[in-house]
Every structure is written in structure tokens, then in C-alpha cells.
Design a protein around this motif. Structure first.
Motif, mmCIF file in Angstrom:
data_model
loop_
_atom_site.group_PDB
_atom_site.id
_atom_site.type_symbol
_atom_site.label_atom_id
_atom_site.label_comp_id
_atom_site.label_asym_id
_atom_site.label_seq_id
_atom_site.Cartn_x
_atom_site.Cartn_y
_atom_site.Cartn_z
ATOM 1 N N ARG A 118 28.511 -46.078 -8.636
ATOM 2 C CA ARG A 118 29.158 -45.047 -9.442
ATOM 3 C C ARG A 118 30.441 -45.555 -10.100
ATOM 4 N NH1 ARG A 118 30.726 -38.846 -7.455
ATOM 5 N NH2 ARG A 118 30.459 -37.887 -9.521
ATOM 6 N N ILE A 119 30.623 -45.190 -11.374
ATOM 7 C CA ILE A 119 31.841 -45.477 -12.131
ATOM 8 C C ILE A 119 32.340 -44.168 -12.737
ATOM 9 C CG2 ILE A 119 32.874 -46.707 -14.081
ATOM 10 C CD1 ILE A 119 30.642 -48.788 -13.835
ATOM 11 N N ILE A 120 33.612 -43.854 -12.495
ATOM 12 C CA ILE A 120 34.228 -42.668 -13.083
ATOM 13 C C ILE A 120 35.488 -43.079 -13.833
ATOM 14 C CG2 ILE A 120 35.410 -40.486 -12.622
ATOM 15 C CD1 ILE A 120 33.561 -39.997 -10.310
ATOM 16 N N MET A 121 35.591 -42.645 -15.084
ATOM 17 C CA MET A 121 36.811 -42.795 -15.869
ATOM 18 C C MET A 121 37.461 -41.415 -15.983
ATOM 19 S SD MET A 121 35.257 -45.086 -19.009
ATOM 20 C CE MET A 121 36.852 -45.294 -19.820
ATOM 21 N N CYS A 122 38.776 -41.367 -15.897
ATOM 22 C CA CYS A 122 39.463 -40.095 -16.092
ATOM 23 C C CYS A 122 40.592 -40.260 -17.100
ATOM 24 C CB CYS A 122 39.987 -39.544 -14.771
ATOM 25 S SG CYS A 122 41.165 -40.602 -13.910
ATOM 26 N N THR A 123 40.808 -39.245 -17.919
ATOM 27 C CA THR A 123 41.787 -39.327 -18.982
ATOM 28 C C THR A 123 42.409 -37.969 -19.241
ATOM 29 O OG1 THR A 123 42.105 -39.803 -21.332
ATOM 30 C CG2 THR A 123 39.930 -39.023 -20.689
ATOM 31 N N ILE B 19 28.154 -43.835 -17.042
ATOM 32 C CA ILE B 19 29.609 -43.988 -16.999
ATOM 33 C C ILE B 19 30.180 -42.583 -17.160
ATOM 34 C CG2 ILE B 19 31.642 -44.997 -18.097
ATOM 35 C CD1 ILE B 19 29.817 -47.274 -19.086
ATOM 36 N N GLU B 20 30.682 -42.037 -16.071
ATOM 37 C CA GLU B 20 31.170 -40.665 -16.083
ATOM 38 C C GLU B 20 32.615 -40.630 -16.591
ATOM 39 O OE1 GLU B 20 30.020 -38.526 -12.323
ATOM 40 O OE2 GLU B 20 29.307 -40.533 -11.816
ATOM 41 N N VAL B 21 32.889 -39.696 -17.494
ATOM 42 C CA VAL B 21 34.226 -39.568 -18.061
ATOM 43 C C VAL B 21 34.738 -38.153 -17.810
ATOM 44 C CG1 VAL B 21 35.658 -39.789 -20.110
ATOM 45 C CG2 VAL B 21 33.627 -41.224 -19.867
ATOM 46 N N LEU B 22 35.847 -38.054 -17.081
ATOM 47 C CA LEU B 22 36.489 -36.770 -16.824
ATOM 48 C C LEU B 22 37.629 -36.606 -17.825
ATOM 49 C CD1 LEU B 22 36.736 -36.925 -12.910
ATOM 50 C CD2 LEU B 22 34.849 -36.063 -14.309
ATOM 51 N N THR B 23 37.453 -35.728 -18.797
ATOM 52 C CA THR B 23 38.480 -35.519 -19.816
ATOM 53 C C THR B 23 39.448 -34.425 -19.384
ATOM 54 O OG1 THR B 23 37.046 -33.958 -20.976
ATOM 55 C CG2 THR B 23 36.957 -36.258 -21.681
ATOM 56 N N GLU B 24 40.630 -34.433 -19.996
ATOM 57 C CA GLU B 24 41.680 -33.449 -19.726
ATOM 58 C C GLU B 24 41.975 -33.334 -18.235
ATOM 59 O OE1 GLU B 24 41.741 -30.042 -22.743
ATOM 60 O OE2 GLU B 24 39.602 -30.517 -22.620
ATOM 61 N N THR B 25 42.029 -34.478 -17.587
ATOM 62 C CA THR B 25 42.369 -34.524 -16.159
ATOM 63 C C THR B 25 43.531 -35.492 -15.965
ATOM 64 O OG1 THR B 25 40.727 -36.276 -15.795
ATOM 65 C CG2 THR B 25 40.021 -34.017 -15.373
ATOM 66 N N GLN B 26 44.424 -35.143 -15.072
ATOM 67 C CA GLN B 26 45.629 -35.940 -14.862
ATOM 68 C C GLN B 26 45.777 -36.318 -13.393
ATOM 69 O OE1 GLN B 26 49.244 -34.000 -16.084
ATOM 70 N NE2 GLN B 26 50.546 -35.728 -15.506
ATOM 71 N N VAL C 280 48.091 -37.364 -10.490
ATOM 72 C CA VAL C 280 49.532 -37.183 -10.251
ATOM 73 C C VAL C 280 50.060 -38.097 -9.152
ATOM 74 C CG1 VAL C 280 49.597 -34.832 -11.148
ATOM 75 C CG2 VAL C 280 49.062 -35.215 -8.723
ATOM 76 N N THR C 281 49.171 -38.634 -8.325
ATOM 77 C CA THR C 281 49.599 -39.614 -7.332
ATOM 78 C C THR C 281 48.385 -40.379 -6.814
ATOM 79 O OG1 THR C 281 50.915 -39.977 -5.332
ATOM 80 C CG2 THR C 281 49.413 -38.106 -5.310
ATOM 81 N N VAL C 282 48.645 -41.544 -6.234
ATOM 82 C CA VAL C 282 47.584 -42.362 -5.655
ATOM 83 C C VAL C 282 47.952 -42.681 -4.213
ATOM 84 C CG1 VAL C 282 46.362 -44.570 -5.763
ATOM 85 C CG2 VAL C 282 46.935 -43.369 -7.879
ATOM 86 N N ASP C 283 47.023 -42.396 -3.307
ATOM 87 C CA ASP C 283 47.190 -42.716 -1.888
ATOM 88 C C ASP C 283 46.421 -44.009 -1.623
ATOM 89 O OD1 ASP C 283 47.142 -42.948 0.856
ATOM 90 O OD2 ASP C 283 46.391 -40.923 1.246
ATOM 91 N N PHE D 21 44.594 -35.365 -8.147
ATOM 92 C CA PHE D 21 44.725 -34.832 -9.498
ATOM 93 C C PHE D 21 45.672 -33.639 -9.533
ATOM 94 C CE2 PHE D 21 40.981 -37.366 -9.551
ATOM 95 C CZ PHE D 21 40.817 -37.804 -10.855
ATOM 96 N N LYS D 22 46.075 -33.258 -10.736
ATOM 97 C CA LYS D 22 47.063 -32.201 -10.917
ATOM 98 C C LYS D 22 46.610 -30.880 -10.323
ATOM 99 C CE LYS D 22 50.071 -30.235 -14.497
ATOM 100 N NZ LYS D 22 50.407 -30.240 -15.950
ATOM 101 N N ASP D 23 45.294 -30.611 -10.366
ATOM 102 C CA ASP D 23 44.779 -29.348 -9.832
ATOM 103 C C ASP D 23 44.510 -29.412 -8.340
ATOM 104 O OD1 ASP D 23 42.583 -30.987 -9.741
ATOM 105 O OD2 ASP D 23 41.310 -29.767 -11.043
#
Length: 633
Positions: free
Chosen positions: A256-261, A297-304, A306-309, A317-319
Motif C-alpha cells: 500500500r502507498i498513500i499520499m496526503c496533501t 496510489i491512494e491520494v488523500l486531498t485536503e488533509t493536514q 499536524v504531528t508525527v510519532d 492528522f488535524k481531525d
């Protein structure tokens, strides 16, 4: 009669040898070398025997590759050999629908080309690029898949051809892209020598498209993942993120590959935003939606994020949503700087980050007064675009001349004159002190010099900062400016975490591995590829030569190298005529070159630098360019 076959990845675009399919190829046993191991373990070659069996009607459709081996029905995917199901087989495996798609033509005599020469040749359905190097002929697409530059005007060196416009490089034996910008490779065609004539056999379809997308894997284990987990997570959907995802799939990675933007769009050609403010997202998309669906190639748009553990390998993510990952690429890009003066909150003051920003500026500025703050690349490109659309265009800049820090004072003055001749007014060596509004909307820009400039819309292009604020408590190292330092393999200080693009500093081989930040489109591509290769334990290192370009009033400036800290500029040509080459030197060494109307000189210099040669100041002071045009550089 003999054929020079396409070998390596380029054979996927090859045609079967004449006169017909060799018997015993399909439905027979064959040996292939694959790599065994885990998702990211270093591959160990193993010889396997694989039985390939196709239905009779499928056998009739399949052709052998030109070297007499079987067509590629299996490939290395995540350490395993895998067969395509008929419904998922990529179209690039069989790009020629029927024998009617084939065309053959005699294009020249063997004696017509010397070693090191290239020629565009006509095949009836389109052109091909014929190359002769080391006594061998190669035929491939004649246009750069990036923006369509004629490769015959490029540079042939060391088994590859470099685009004369933006520096992309293609292997002449396979057609594969080896340096960027751009995503696709060139189609490769068969060459036959008969009675001292050179024949090319090609696909009509490939002659028309002039591009080839490499064969890619798909995700075969999506059902093994829950919604909040992935093998590879890519933060950012610019050039670095997309090339990373594509490279993984090209290398056979099938997890699995996920891109977020934070953007609302799929990856698009961001350099076009400031050059053409009316660009629509679908017009500048790097890949269509179907591409991402086809190759999982999964793309999650309008996602932010906010931190990485990093300890628990989770992105938050912000939500509040949490995503577990195995490997992480950080490619968040940068955030435009804004004005801090009085009135900064008034309407119609913009930075450019998205197509919506660009479109709104273009619409509001039409027939109105536009002010651009900043005379570097983004600001000058916007000013040039608005010249024949706005009522007036004014540029405000703190330096004495545009581009001064990057291109030097002499080149800056020549370009400034070109802009003034097109009706643009400059206010130099001053800053904005206030933005005044009428009914909440911008009406005037007040300068520290006391000058009042009428303005209905203001575009701010005063630089950018890395968009890495979300990493402050992560344990991932950042420097005082917020950039993420990486090594030659794009690795951060945290195992399994890579970074790429505008937000990183990396060792530049060209400058003795000095850590630098180069926010160029081409550089983001190579960052993404190197990161992907090292996610797969391939131990790749970044060694590319930086290239960039800008376009204004139908004229382009090409640039290669890394000119920070230059202490002299040697000009050859005529600045007044805007036909020149500028060599940027530091001590006795040429560290960068810019040109206008001198193609393909910058690409030639890029090849010299890529070969490891040092260009001395004395080489360029005399105006004699023979050192550059000789063979073997």
C-alpha cells in the motif's frame, strides 16, 4: 539482414522480430532472475523457473520481444515474481493493438551518420530520433515528454540524450528517463541494417504519443490493511511525492502507498501557476485520476498532518485521524512568505500556492492596476503574464535590479530593460510600508520611499519558508531555518523516515557535498526517486546537476549548476540583444551558467558538470567555446 534489438526496460515498447512469432516461447518454461526477501530488505538474486501458460487466443495476441525472449508476463514485485491477471495487465505491456499499428521505413544510409550524431527522421506516421554512438544505431521518440522539446537539438553524451530546454536525460539504449524534469520515458523502436541502409520499425501509436509510461506494479495486499495503516506514507503531493510513488511501483513494490496533501487537487505542474495564471487544475495535472486508480496510489486531498510519532510510526492528522506507516516520506514543500506591514489583512492581496490563487489573481487584475512585490522568479513571471491583461503593472523590489542575487547585476539590468520596454514600472530599493483599502479592498500601496502606487490587486513573491512546523516535537532533526537535513540517500536522522523537495537540505556532489537547499522542480523529482530507491534498500545516492528555467515574454532563461556565493560573472554574447551566456565563477571555477537564446549550451554545460569535469574561469574568458563542443565531454 540484422536487427539491433531493444534491451532492458525499453523492450516493453519493442515490436516482434520478423517474420512471425517464434514457436515455443509462450506456454513454455523460462528462467528469470528475481529478488527474494521482505518488503524493504536488500534483494538477493535467485534463479527461478516459472511456467507461463496463456489461453490459446491470448497466445495469438502475444508477441516475443526483439531479443527472442518471452514477453514480460511476470516481474519482481516486493521480492516475489508475480503474474498479471488479464484484467489488470497494464496497457504498456501490449502497446501495439494489431499488426496494422506497425510501420517500417528506410531512413538513411549507414554512412550518413557519424558516431555521436543525431537525426530526426520521418516514418510517415510521425518522426523518430535516430542516434549513432559507438558504431551502433538507436531509434527512439524525438520529443521530450516533459514539454515537447526537439531532442535532436539536445546533447548526446555518455549513452544518453539531454533535453535542450530543461535538462531531462534519456538513455538511448532503452529510452528510459534518467534525469528530470518529467515523468515519462521515450518509446524505443527497432533498427535494422540491410544493404548499408538503416531501417526503423515502429508503432504508429508510439510515433504519435512520443512518450512511454513504464510498467508498474499494483497493490496486491490492500485487504491486509485496515483503513488507518499503510506500508508507505507520503506527506505532500508535489513532484517529489509523486515520483517517489511512481518509482516504487516501477520497481515492483506491491504494497500500500498513500499520499496526503493539503491541496484539493491531484498532483499538478506547479511551475505553470506563475507563468500562466489562468491554468486550470485539469489542464496542468501531472497524471489523470485514472492513473492513480490503475496503479493503486491512494491520494488523500485536503488533509493536514499536524504531528508525527516516529517512535510508534504514526502520523496524526488535524481531525484526529491516525495513520500507521512502515516507511515515511516527508515532502511538504514550502509556505509563501507574507507581508508584515500595516494593512496586510485587506482584500485582494495574494500569494500563489494553488491554481485557485493564480486564477483569482488573473481574473481580478484584468483591466485593473496590479502591483507585484518581489522581483525574483515568481514575481517577474507574474508581472510578465499580466502585462497585456492588466491596466498597469508595477514591481516593488528591495534590491537594485531584478534577479540580482541569483543572476547578477548585469543580467538583471538587461532583463529589467526588457520588462520596461513592455510597459512595466519598477520601484527599486524600497519596501511596502502600508496597504490602504477602500471599503475593505486594496486601493493603494504605500512605499517606504513615500511613493503611493495605485493598486487593485497585489501579488506577493518575496520567498518561502519550509512547511515543517508540524515536525517540531517529532524528534526529526531540523536546522534553525526549519529545513530537514538529509544524507545522499534522502534519509533523515530517523530510520525509515525520508525527506525530499523544497523542505530539505542535502549534500550537493557538485559542491563537495555541501548541504544546500535547492527549491527547483527538477530537484524535487530526483529527490523522490532516490528516496524510493532507498526505501527498497537499493543504496542509491543523489548526484544530479541542478537545472532550472524561467519564461517571460516568450523568451526563456536556462540555468544549470549552483551559483550561490559567485564572485564574478563572465558574459559572452550580447545582453542588449538578449542573446547571451553568463558564466558564474567562484575563485577560479565556473559554478553555474545561465543563457538566453543560446540553446543547447546550458545542457552541454550540465553534461560537462555531470561527467565530473571542472570548468575553469580561463576556459570561458576568451569566448572560445571549442572546449565545450568537442566530443567526449
Amino acid at each position: 539482414m540484422r536487427w539491433v534489438p531493444d534491451e532492458g526496460p525499453g523492450c516493453l515498447w519493442a515490436l516482434p522480430p520478423w517474420p512471425s512469432l517464434q514457436p515455443g516461447i509462450l506456454g513454455a518454461s523460462l528462467h528469470i532472475s528475481i529478488a527474494m526477501g521482505g518488503c524493504f530488505s536488500k534483494p538477493k538474486p535467485v534463479e527461478l523457473k516459472i511456467e507461463v501458460v496463456l489461453p490459446e487466443k491470448e497466445r495469438a495476441k502475444d508477441d516475443a520481444s526483439p531479443n527472442g525472449q518471452a514477453s514480460p508476463l511476470a516481474y519482481k514485485a516486493n521480492g516475489r515474481a508475480r503474474h498479471y491477471h488479464p484484467e489488470e495487465r497494464p496497457s504498456t505491456l501490449h502497446p501495439y493493438p494489431s499488426p496494422h499499428d506497425r510501420v517500417e521505413a528506410a531512413v538513411c544510409y549507414v554512412k550518413d551518420l557519424e558516431n555521436g550524431q543525431m537525426r530526426e527522421v520521418e516514418l510517415g506516421w510521425g518522426k523518430a530520433l535516430l542516434v549513432k554512438e559507438n558504431g551502433e544505431f538507436h531509434a527512439l521518440g524525438h520529443k521530450c515528454p516533459h514539454y515537447g522539446a526537439p531532442l535532436v537539438k539536445g546533447v548526446l553524451s555518455r549513452g544518453r540524450v539531454r533535453c535542450p530546454w530543461h535538462g531531462a536525460c534519456f538513455n538511448i539504449a532503452t529510452g528510459d528517463i534518467e534525469d528530470f524534469p518529467g515523468l515519462d520515458s521515450l518509446p524505443k523502436f527497432q533498427v535494422k541494417i540491410e544493404k548499408e541502409k538503416v531501417y526503423i520499425r515502429a508503432s504508429k501509436q508510439a510515433l504519435q504519443t512520443q512518450r512511454r509510461t513504464k510498467v508498474m506494479a499494483k497493490c496486491i495486499s490492500l485487504s491486509n490493511y485496515h483503513v488507518g495503516s499503510t506500508n508507505v506514507l507520503i506527506v505532500g503531493a508535489g513532484a517529489a511525492g509523486l515520483v517517489c510513488a511512481e518509482t516504487l511501483r516501477q520497481e515492483g513494490f506491491s504494497d500500500r502507498i498513500i499520499m496526503c496533501t493539503m491541496d484539493r487537487h491531484l498532483p499538478y505542474d506547479k511551475p505553470k501557476l506563475s507563468k500562466s495564471l489562468d491554468s486550470q487544475p485539469e489542464q496542468i495535472a501531472l497524471r489523470p485520476k485514472e492513473f492513480f486508480l490503475t496503479y493503486d496510489i491512494e491520494v488523500l486531498t485536503e488533509t493536514q498532518v499536524v504531528t508525527v510519532d516516529v517512535k510508534n510510526k504514526k502520523a496524526i492528522f488535524k481531525d484526529g485521524f491516525k495513520m500507521e506507516y512502515n516507511k515515511l516520506l516527508l515532502a511538504p514543500g514550502s509556505t509563501p512568505k507574507t507581508l508584515s506591514c500595516k494593512g496586510k489583512e485587506v482584500e485582494n492581496v495574494f500569494t500563489i500556492r494553488t491554481p485557485e490563487d493564480a486564477n483569482r489573481i488573473g481574473k481580478l487584475a484584468r483591466g485593473r492596476n496590479a502591483v507585484v512585490v518581489g522581483a525574483a522568479f515568481l514575481g517577474m513571471e507574474v508581472a510578465a503574464y499580466l502585462t497585456d491583461k492588466a491596466h498597469s503593472v508595477s514591481v516593488v523590489e528591495l534590491e537594485e535590479t531584478p534577479f540580482r542575487r541569483f543572476l547578477g547585476e548585469k543580467v538583471g539590468r538587461a532583463l529589467m530593460k526588457m520588462f520596461e520596454n513592455n510597459g512595466i514600472k519598477f520601484y527599486m530599493q524600497t519596501e511596502v510600508s502600508e496597504l490602504r483599502a477602500q471599503e475593505g479592498k486594496l486601493k493603494e500601496v504605500i512605499l517606504k520611499s513615500g511613493k503611493v502606487v495605485r493598486a487593485d490587486v497585489c501579488v506577493v513573491g518575496i520567498g518561502a519558508v519550509p512547511a515543517t512546523g508540524f515536525l517540531k516535537q517529532s524528534g526529526i532533526n531540523m536546522d534553525a531555518r526549519g529545513f530537514i537535513p538529509v544524507n545522499k540517500m534522502m534519509q533523515t536522522n530517523i530510520p525509515g523516515v525520508f525527506a525530499a523537495g523544497d523542505a530539505v537540505t542535502f549534500p550537493l556532489a557538485l559542491r563537495s557535498n555541501k548541504k544546500v537547499n535547492i527549491p527547483h522542480w527538477q530537484m524535487a523529482h530526483i529527490h523522490g526517486r532516490v528516496a524510493a530507491q532507498n526505501m527498497l534498500a537499493q543504496e542509491a545516492e543523489i548526484s544530479t546537476v541542478p537545472c532550472l528555467w524561467t519564461a517571460m515574454f516568450g523568451k526563456s532563461i536556462r540555468y544549470t549548476g549552483y551559483g550561490e556565493g559567485f564572485d564574478d560573472v563572465i558574459i559572452q554574447g550580447d545582453l542588449d540583444e538578449l542573446k547571451f551566456v553568463a558564466f558564474y565563477t567562484k575563485n577560479d571555477e565556473v559554478i553555474a551558467v545561465a543563457s538566453m537564446n543560446y540553446d543547447p549550451l546550458v545542457s552541454k554545460v550540465a553534461e560537462v558538470l555531470a561527467s565530473g569535469r571542472t570548468i575553469r574561469k580561463r576556459d570561458v574568458e576568451t569566448g572560445d567555446m571549442s572546449w565545450l563542443t568537442g566530443k567526449g565531454y
